[in-house]
Design a protein around this motif. Structure first.
Motif, PDB file in Angstrom:
ATOM      1  N   LEU A 191     -51.038  35.524  -3.414  1.00  0.00           N
ATOM      2  CA  LEU A 191     -51.151  34.837  -2.128  1.00  0.00           C
ATOM      3  C   LEU A 191     -52.460  35.190  -1.437  1.00  0.00           C
ATOM      4  CD1 LEU A 191     -49.896  32.969  -0.062  1.00  0.00           C
ATOM      5  CD2 LEU A 191     -48.693  34.940   0.921  1.00  0.00           C
ATOM      6  N   ALA A 192     -52.805  36.468  -1.414  1.00  0.00           N
ATOM      7  CA  ALA A 192     -54.064  36.891  -0.785  1.00  0.00           C
ATOM      8  C   ALA A 192     -55.259  36.277  -1.513  1.00  0.00           C
ATOM      9  CB  ALA A 192     -54.165  38.414  -0.782  1.00  0.00           C
ATOM     10  N   ALA A 193     -55.182  36.229  -2.843  1.00  0.00           N
ATOM     11  CA  ALA A 193     -56.281  35.650  -3.618  1.00  0.00           C
ATOM     12  C   ALA A 193     -56.426  34.155  -3.330  1.00  0.00           C
ATOM     13  CB  ALA A 193     -56.050  35.884  -5.103  1.00  0.00           C
ATOM     14  N   LEU A 194     -55.308  33.433  -3.230  1.00  0.00           N
ATOM     15  CA  LEU A 194     -55.356  32.002  -2.932  1.00  0.00           C
ATOM     16  C   LEU A 194     -55.935  31.740  -1.542  1.00  0.00           C
ATOM     17  CD1 LEU A 194     -52.006  30.744  -4.476  1.00  0.00           C
ATOM     18  CD2 LEU A 194     -54.310  30.103  -5.175  1.00  0.00           C
ATOM     19  N   ASN A 195     -55.563  32.570  -0.589  1.00  0.00           N
ATOM     20  CA  ASN A 195     -56.106  32.418   0.769  1.00  0.00           C
ATOM     21  C   ASN A 195     -57.611  32.665   0.787  1.00  0.00           C
ATOM     22  OD1 ASN A 195     -53.768  31.677   2.182  1.00  0.00           O
ATOM     23  ND2 ASN A 195     -53.108  33.811   2.387  1.00  0.00           N
ATOM     24  N   MET A 196     -58.051  33.679   0.048  1.00  0.00           N
ATOM     25  CA  MET A 196     -59.478  33.958  -0.019  1.00  0.00           C
ATOM     26  C   MET A 196     -60.200  32.807  -0.711  1.00  0.00           C
ATOM     27  SD  MET A 196     -61.479  37.209  -1.704  1.00  0.00           S
ATOM     28  CE  MET A 196     -63.274  37.289  -1.592  1.00  0.00           C
ATOM     29  N   GLU A 197     -59.620  32.285  -1.783  1.00  0.00           N
ATOM     30  CA  GLU A 197     -60.226  31.155  -2.484  1.00  0.00           C
ATOM     31  C   GLU A 197     -60.379  29.953  -1.561  1.00  0.00           C
ATOM     32  OE1 GLU A 197     -58.714  28.126  -5.879  1.00  0.00           O
ATOM     33  OE2 GLU A 197     -58.717  30.249  -6.443  1.00  0.00           O
ATOM     34  N   LEU A 198     -59.374  29.695  -0.733  1.00  0.00           N
ATOM     35  CA  LEU A 198     -59.446  28.577   0.208  1.00  0.00           C
ATOM     36  C   LEU A 198     -60.585  28.779   1.197  1.00  0.00           C
ATOM     37  CD1 LEU A 198     -58.314  25.975   1.412  1.00  0.00           C
ATOM     38  CD2 LEU A 198     -56.711  27.362   2.740  1.00  0.00           C
ATOM     39  N   ASP A 199     -60.719  29.996   1.725  1.00  0.00           N
ATOM     40  CA  ASP A 199     -61.801  30.289   2.680  1.00  0.00           C
ATOM     41  C   ASP A 199     -63.170  30.070   2.033  1.00  0.00           C
ATOM     42  OD1 ASP A 199     -59.973  30.938   4.614  1.00  0.00           O
ATOM     43  OD2 ASP A 199     -60.074  33.107   4.258  1.00  0.00           O
ATOM     44  N   LEU A 200     -63.339  30.566   0.806  1.00  0.00           N
ATOM     45  CA  LEU A 200     -64.617  30.418   0.128  1.00  0.00           C
ATOM     46  C   LEU A 200     -64.902  28.959  -0.215  1.00  0.00           C
ATOM     47  CD1 LEU A 200     -64.471  33.464  -2.335  1.00  0.00           C
ATOM     48  CD2 LEU A 200     -65.791  33.277  -0.227  1.00  0.00           C
ATOM     49  N   SER A 201     -63.861  28.237  -0.592  1.00  0.00           N
ATOM     50  CA  SER A 201     -64.032  26.820  -0.931  1.00  0.00           C
ATOM     51  C   SER A 201     -64.448  26.016   0.291  1.00  0.00           C
ATOM     52  CB  SER A 201     -62.732  26.274  -1.515  1.00  0.00           C
ATOM     53  OG  SER A 201     -62.870  24.902  -1.837  1.00  0.00           O
ATOM     54  N   LEU A 202     -63.785  26.254   1.409  1.00  0.00           N
ATOM     55  CA  LEU A 202     -64.131  25.536   2.638  1.00  0.00           C
ATOM     56  C   LEU A 202     -65.558  25.855   3.072  1.00  0.00           C
ATOM     57  CD1 LEU A 202     -60.798  25.929   4.651  1.00  0.00           C
ATOM     58  CD2 LEU A 202     -61.715  23.827   3.630  1.00  0.00           C
ATOM     59  N   ALA A 203     -65.962  27.132   2.950  1.00  0.00           N
ATOM     60  CA  ALA A 203     -67.316  27.529   3.353  1.00  0.00           C
ATOM     61  C   ALA A 203     -68.370  26.870   2.474  1.00  0.00           C
ATOM     62  CB  ALA A 203     -67.440  29.053   3.296  1.00  0.00           C
ATOM     63  N   SER A 204     -68.052  26.663   1.199  1.00  0.00           N
ATOM     64  CA  SER A 204     -69.042  26.099   0.285  1.00  0.00           C
ATOM     65  C   SER A 204     -69.249  24.609   0.494  1.00  0.00           C
ATOM     66  CB  SER A 204     -68.619  26.358  -1.164  1.00  0.00           C
ATOM     67  OG  SER A 204     -67.471  25.601  -1.508  1.00  0.00           O
ATOM     68  N   HIS A 205     -68.296  23.935   1.133  1.00  0.00           N
ATOM     69  CA  HIS A 205     -68.404  22.487   1.290  1.00  0.00           C
ATOM     70  C   HIS A 205     -69.580  22.077   2.166  1.00  0.00           C
ATOM     71  CE1 HIS A 205     -65.106  20.977  -1.028  1.00  0.00           C
ATOM     72  NE2 HIS A 205     -64.242  21.774  -0.440  1.00  0.00           N
ATOM     73  N   GLY A 206     -70.055  22.977   3.021  1.00  0.00           N
ATOM     74  CA  GLY A 206     -71.151  22.614   3.913  1.00  0.00           C
ATOM     75  C   GLY A 206     -72.530  22.846   3.331  1.00  0.00           C
ATOM     76  N   THR A 207     -72.620  23.250   2.061  1.00  0.00           N
ATOM     77  CA  THR A 207     -73.926  23.557   1.478  1.00  0.00           C
ATOM     78  C   THR A 207     -74.606  22.299   0.946  1.00  0.00           C
ATOM     79  OG1 THR A 207     -73.046  23.947  -0.748  1.00  0.00           O
ATOM     80  CG2 THR A 207     -73.042  25.816   0.773  1.00  0.00           C
ATOM     81  N   HIS A 208     -75.918  22.413   0.784  1.00  0.00           N
ATOM     82  CA  HIS A 208     -76.682  21.293   0.205  1.00  0.00           C
ATOM     83  C   HIS A 208     -76.167  20.945  -1.186  1.00  0.00           C
ATOM     84  CE1 HIS A 208     -79.817  19.751  -2.502  1.00  0.00           C
ATOM     85  NE2 HIS A 208     -80.253  19.062  -1.448  1.00  0.00           N
ATOM     86  N   ASP A 209     -75.920  21.957  -2.014  1.00  0.00           N
ATOM     87  CA  ASP A 209     -75.497  21.700  -3.388  1.00  0.00           C
ATOM     88  C   ASP A 209     -74.143  20.998  -3.444  1.00  0.00           C
ATOM     89  OD1 ASP A 209     -77.803  22.747  -4.393  1.00  0.00           O
ATOM     90  OD2 ASP A 209     -76.915  24.592  -5.170  1.00  0.00           O
ATOM     91  N   ALA A 210     -73.236  21.350  -2.529  1.00  0.00           N
ATOM     92  CA  ALA A 210     -71.931  20.687  -2.514  1.00  0.00           C
ATOM     93  C   ALA A 210     -72.091  19.206  -2.179  1.00  0.00           C
ATOM     94  CB  ALA A 210     -71.008  21.363  -1.505  1.00  0.00           C
TER      95      ALA A 210
END
Length: 263
Positions: free
Chosen positions: A226-245
């Protein structure tokens, strides 16, 4: 283009986004001296902040990748008495930590063999190319020392790690591939060229995302699901705002190859 030189035994060049770090002490089988370890840390720092560096390739010059720590005059070499290992740890640990945490992909070309600290160096890479004749050596038990546990456990079970460490016998390339200690086997004379090819492929990819995934995976080791999935969600959301995304999404919609910039 040449990178800054911190010692003659660590040679670095930069070409097409790949920083090639070569251990260049073949007369000593690239065994790691204190100046070499310090130079590796400084070189990795340079590569980590240089925007021209998008991937890192590490290899060894001569017969093998790396024989491990330089055991000739160990105390004098590391600036500490033979029975005082604190200086050694202070030299080796920063290299492993830097390679694990640098937010750029690292490819290791492991020819001949990697033993002790040399194997640690290889295991901190993100992708390892070897051959059937490559030998990976866990040597602490032969020196009546306890070591090489933490990195080994990133790849194998406790039971397998125990067996490998207690037996202290070199693991051939075919077994290393089965255990996940290397990622690909090629002919001996193709190891470096294939490793460079992989590094260049990664250099063209979304290196910012690679770096985030490296940190995420390392942090998630030992987490509950559960903790890993929550961290993955946070990292995924943060990456969406990048130029490469944004570029990746646009390329998918336009049915073309993406042009990633690592930002």
């Amino acid at each position: 283009m040449n990178a800054p030189s911190f010692t003659e035994h660590v040679v670095t060049t930069l070409s097409e986004g790949v920083a090639h770090i070569e251990l260049a002490r073949p007369d000593k089988l690239n065994s790691l001296s204190r100046p070499m370890l310090d130079a590796l840390v400084e070189t990795l720092r340079w590569a980590g902040v240089n925007p021209e560096v998008r991937a890192i390739l590490i290899s060894g010059h001569g017969r093998i990748f790396c024989a491990g720590d330089d055991l000739d005059g160990l105390g004098d070499l590391h600036g500490a008495p033979q029975n005082d290992l604190s200086e050694i740890y202070e030299a080796v640990a920063p290299v492993a930590v830097k390679m694990l945490t640098i937010r750029k992909p690292i490819v290791a070309a492991i020819h001949g063999g990697a033993y002790g600290a040399g194997l640690d160096l290889a295991l901190t890479a993100d992708y390892r190319v070897a051959s059937e004749r490559t030998k990976l050596g866990m040597v602490p038990a032969k020196l009546a020392s306890a070591g090489q546990m933490a990195l080994l456990l990133l790849y194998v079970s406790v039971n397998t790690a125990r067996r490998l460490l207690f037996k202290a016998e070199p693991v051939p390339g075919t077994q290393a591939l089965e255990l996940g200690l290397v990622d690909e086997l090629v002919d001996d004379d193709l190891i470096l060229s294939r490793a460079r090819e992989v590094a260049m492929e990664l250099a063209k990819g979304p290196t910012l995302a690679y770096g985030t995934m490296k940190m995420g995976l390392l942090t998630m080791v030992g987490m509950n699901t559960l903790a890993a999935l929550n961290m993955e969600l946070d990292l995924s959301l943060a990456s969406h705002g990048t130029h490469d995304a944004e570029e990746g999404m646009a390329a998918q919609m336009e049915r073309r190859e993406p042009r990633f910039l690592g930002r």
